[in-house]
Design a protein around this motif. Structure first.
Motif, PDB file in Angstrom:
ATOM      1  N   TYR A  47       8.966  -9.772  -4.261  1.00 38.33           N
ATOM      2  CA  TYR A  47       8.459  -9.689  -2.959  1.00 38.33           C
ATOM      3  C   TYR A  47       8.191  -8.229  -2.648  1.00 38.33           C
ATOM      4  O   TYR A  47       7.268  -7.744  -2.256  1.00 38.33           O
ATOM      5  CB  TYR A  47       9.575 -10.079  -1.998  1.00 38.33           C
ATOM      6  N   ALA A  48       9.093  -7.221  -3.195  1.00 40.02           N
ATOM      7  CA  ALA A  48       8.991  -5.758  -2.886  1.00 40.02           C
ATOM      8  C   ALA A  48       7.840  -5.249  -3.977  1.00 40.02           C
ATOM      9  O   ALA A  48       6.957  -4.391  -3.490  1.00 40.02           O
ATOM     10  CB  ALA A  48      10.242  -5.158  -3.229  1.00 40.02           C
ATOM     11  N   ILE A  49       7.823  -5.900  -5.086  1.00 40.78           N
ATOM     12  CA  ILE A  49       6.559  -5.209  -6.090  1.00 40.78           C
ATOM     13  C   ILE A  49       5.258  -5.629  -5.496  1.00 40.78           C
ATOM     14  O   ILE A  49       4.455  -4.824  -5.730  1.00 40.78           O
ATOM     15  CB  ILE A  49       7.107  -5.974  -7.634  1.00 40.78           C
ATOM     16  N   ALA A  92       4.276  -6.600  -2.584  1.00 38.44           N
ATOM     17  CA  ALA A  92       3.937  -6.448  -1.278  1.00 38.44           C
ATOM     18  C   ALA A  92       2.600  -5.740  -0.772  1.00 38.44           C
ATOM     19  O   ALA A  92       2.085  -5.045  -1.810  1.00 38.44           O
ATOM     20  CB  ALA A  92       5.080  -5.794  -0.588  1.00 38.44           C
ATOM     21  N   GLY A 133       3.353  -2.460  -1.868  1.00 39.52           N
ATOM     22  CA  GLY A 133       4.105  -2.339  -2.966  1.00 39.52           C
ATOM     23  C   GLY A 133       3.429  -1.496  -4.192  1.00 39.52           C
ATOM     24  O   GLY A 133       2.315  -1.171  -4.150  1.00 39.52           O
TER      25      GLY A 133
END
Length: 329
Positions: free
Chosen positions: A147-149, A151, A154
């Motif tokens: 989810y963080a990578i 985004a 991201g």
């Protein structure tokens, strides 16, 4: 008549052995008690309770409890004739296939490489550990990482922007959301599948491979004519367990889409739909959906197992007939 001394000694020894005889069968049953106790408390009783609750109307409206009221098969009818159920089942199967097909292909390739003694690969233990490590990471942590990578702001989109490409909203596109879920399932499970298939290939008699090479068979023919047919039971096991896990897909899409199955419910799975019923405390509908999933999983598993192993059973029948024919002669 006096009994010889050595005969008396033997009789004493035999009597002692009879007295020391222990029935190990009872200890086997005693050691099985914890398993059956845990199974009854945590599996059998909840299973029976689920079947029971599926025939009742039982839910919360604000602070008011409605039911439990016996409604028969009304909960089943409401689920089966609801288009959402088929949509979510379709989503689940699509995302499972997107992850399973590359998983089984790459696992077969790696398993055949690691077990081929002619290649003399070095550091195989290190590579086995590396490919298995994602299986040890919690799915929730894996989902948060992706989810963080991926985004909108991201690292992946920053890299695309630095190359002059526009931002791609992975979680707002159908292909992007489904692709990420399938990719995570692939990365988490292909190492485990590789280890299982390696064990299956290593269980094949090496003499068969040597005989095939002497007869002039190449690596592709050996793999297709010898390896694959002999590891079919393990392939059936892998496919069935993966299918069961795919139908139960929940944690990765739940966290990645915040439980909404975005975009436009295209990544909503059946278990996420079930979770919504449990969250709203609609226990009757949740129980009916659980029973339907149980039946679907059982039917698919039996079909897959019979389809994969039917050739082996036919071969066994042919061998038995040939043996009987030889004995008759």
């Amino acid at each position: 008549m006096a009994v010889p001394f050595y005969m008396a000694g033997m009789e004493i020894c035999m009597n002692k052995k009879k007295k020391k005889f222990v029935s190990y069968a009872k200890w086997g049953y005693i050691f099985l008690i914890p398993f059956f106790a845990v199974y009854i408390v945590f599996s059998l009783i909840p299973l029976i309770s689920t079947f029971y609750n599926s025939f009742f109307e039982n839910y919360m409206v604000g602070l008011m409890q409605v039911g439990p009221k016996f409604v028969g098969f009304d909960n089943y009818k409401a689920i089966l004739f609801n288009g959402d159920t088929l949509l979510y089942l379709k989503n689940t199967m699509i995302m499972w296939l997107m992850g399973f097909i590359p998983q089984i292909l790459i696992s077969l390739l790696l398993a055949s490489w690691f077990t081929d003694l002619r290649l003399r690969l070095k550091c195989t233990g290190f590579f086995k550990t590396i490919i298995y490590m994602p299986n040890l990471i919690m799915a929730s942590a894996f989902a948060m990482l992706f989810y963080a990578i991926f985004a909108d702001q991201g690292p992946i989109n920053n890299m695309l922007n630095s190359m002059g490409l526009p931002t791609y909203r992975f979680l707002a596109e159908v292909a992007g959301a489904r692709g990420l879920i399938a990719l995570m399932n692939f990365l988490m499970w292909f190492g485990n599948t590789t280890i299982i298939l390696m064990a299956a290939i290593m269980g094949v008699d090496p003499c068969l491979f040597e005989a095939a090479r002497i007869d002039g068979a190449n690596s592709r023919q050996i793999f297709g004519k010898i390896t694959l047919p002999l590891i079919k039971p393990i392939l059936a096991y892998t496919l069935i367990t993966s299918l069961i896990g795919g139908i139960q897909m929940f944690d990765v899409p739940q966290i990645l889409t915040n439980g909404n199955g975005n975009p436009d419910r295209t990544s909503m799975t059946v278990i996420m739909y079930l979770n919504k019923h449990l969250y709203s405390k609609n226990y009757g509908m949740a129980g009916a959906l659980s029973v339907i999933l149980f039946i679907v999983t059982a039917v698919l598993s039996i079909f897959v197992f019979n389809y994969i192993t039917k050739d082996m059973e036919a071969a066994g029948i042919r061998k038995a007939k040939k043996k009987k024919a030889k004995e008759a002669k």
